[in-house]
Design an enzyme around this catalytic site. Structure first.
Site, PDB file in Angstrom:
ATOM      1  NE  ARG A 153      38.829  59.791  43.138  1.00  0.00           N
ATOM      2  CZ  ARG A 153      39.883  59.425  43.856  1.00  0.00           C
ATOM      3  NH1 ARG A 153      39.774  59.352  45.175  1.00  0.00           N
ATOM      4  NH2 ARG A 153      41.016  59.111  43.277  1.00  0.00           N
TER       5      ARG A 153
ATOM      6  CD  GLU B 146      38.722  66.127  46.671  1.00  0.00           C
ATOM      7  OE1 GLU B 146      39.919  65.943  46.351  1.00  0.00           O
ATOM      8  OE2 GLU B 146      38.022  65.247  47.184  1.00  0.00           O
TER       9      GLU B 146
ATOM     10  CG  HIS C 299      41.598  63.485  48.519  1.00  0.00           C
ATOM     11  ND1 HIS C 299      40.896  63.669  47.346  1.00  0.00           N
ATOM     12  CD2 HIS C 299      41.946  62.173  48.538  1.00  0.00           C
ATOM     13  CE1 HIS C 299      40.823  62.526  46.682  1.00  0.00           C
ATOM     14  NE2 HIS C 299      41.462  61.596  47.396  1.00  0.00           N
TER      15      HIS C 299
END
Length: 345
Positions: A252, A281, A302
């Site tokens: 994360r 993000e 990601h």
């Protein structure tokens, strides 16, 4: 877009008229897996809903379940807009975008696809470590232009180095297996894992994160983002790493202090980094500017856990989990714990 919206509206009317249970998918998945729901459940597959909050909330008004990735915020506003909601299927394992307490209060099942994308993430970590330690794969444009930077591209071997794992959940254990196969020593820190847990077999157990940092030629992050882990890999932690160490974060954003990491790269204090997750993000140009001009840096959006194979597994497991929660099957799914040491897309 108009035809697609019209189809969704028609389906919602049909679903309400015939009492069909409805599942709304707000982000991308392997669409073929949706056939696993069978005739008792109607599906609105609308992976662009995550981009339009108003449409998203409207689509959930008659939903019995919603399937999300990491960008859809399952918060109080969304739950209030979905009075029939009984299940949240998570295409992945990280749950920081889901208000777990609010879901529990409503009796809503939260169903991560634990383990389904672990292999994809583990392979990403090992591939990034190999690329960054060797350092020979980022000069294509130079060679195409006629340069021959041979001496500069003499890198190292990963065998004999130490893979440090911050967290020793399922994904980290798969990384450990592959690292050992490459001749690496493996060390880890995980305060939630008992000292006599079999997972420590073949792994040097570090009681403190500081001890792990001091050993890690490659530091791979495998912890959720919490008040305890936020900024854990910052200036002090990076200074403890052996000079030239590699940092890889597939867990994360926010666990690694991006500004501190950029400074350490720019100063030559660490040898490289691979980031698949970010504090913001999607990463925009303003947030990404901190990485301008840095060499031996891999940035990906990601996707560590999103391979074709991993996406198929995650999608199948999520469909089975949600179908079972709605009482229509799901024998092949795996209903996972709500918390896990590993987090990914």
């Amino acid at each position: 877009m108009g035809c697609r919206d019209g189809h969704r509206r028609r389906f919602r009317r049909i679903a309400r008229a015939h009492g069909v249970m409805q599942v709304v998918v707000t982000e991308f998945m392997d669409e073929t897996a949706l056939a696993g729901f069978g005739p008792g459940i109607g599906v609105v597959y609308a992976p662009d809903l995550v981009e339009d909050r108003a449409r998203l909330l409207d689509a959930l008004r008659s939903a019995d379940a919603v399937i999300v990735r990491n960008r859809t915020q399952v918060d109080a506003e969304l739950l209030a807009a979905a009075p029939r909601l009984r299940a949240v299927g998570r295409l992945g394992v990280g749950l920081d975008n889901i208000d777990l307490a609010a879901c529990e209060a409503r009796g809503i099942d939260v169903l991560p696809a634990t383990g389904a994308n672990a292999l994809s993430v583990a392979e990403y970590v090992i591939a990034a470590a190999l690329v960054l330690v060797r350092g020979a794969y980022m000069a294509t444009d130079e060679l195409r232009a006629g340069a021959w930077p041979r001496n500069r591209l003499i890198g190292g071997e990963i065998s004999g180095r130490t893979m440090g794992l911050l967290g020793l959940g399922g994904i980290a254990r798969m990384v450990a297996d592959r690292a050992r196969a490459l001749g690496m020593t493996v060390a880890a820190h995980d305060p939630h894992l008992a000292a006599d847990d079999p997972a420590w077999t073949g792994v040097h157990r570090c009681a403190r994160p500081e001890d792990l940092f001091g050993l890690s030629d490659v530091l791979s992050i495998h912890v959720p983002l919490t008040d305890t882990t936020r900024g854990l890999v910052g200036t002090e932690a990076l200074a403890r790493l052996p000079r030239g160490a590699i940092v890889i974060n597939t867990a994360r954003g926010g666990v690694v202090d991006e500004h501190a990491l950029a400074q350490a790269l720019r100063a030559g204090r660490i040898g490289g980094a691979a980031l698949d997750v970010f504090a913001q993000e999607p990463l925009d140009a303003s947030a990404g500017a901190v990485f301008d001009g840095l060499a031996n840096l891999i940035l990906t959006p990601h996707v560590a856990g999103v391979t074709h194979e991993g996406n198929a597994r995650v999608s199948q497991v999520t469909v089975a989990n949600v179908a079972r929660a709605l009482g229509t099957g799901g024998e092949d799914g795996r209903n996972a714990h709500r918390t896990d040491a590993d987090t990914t897309p």
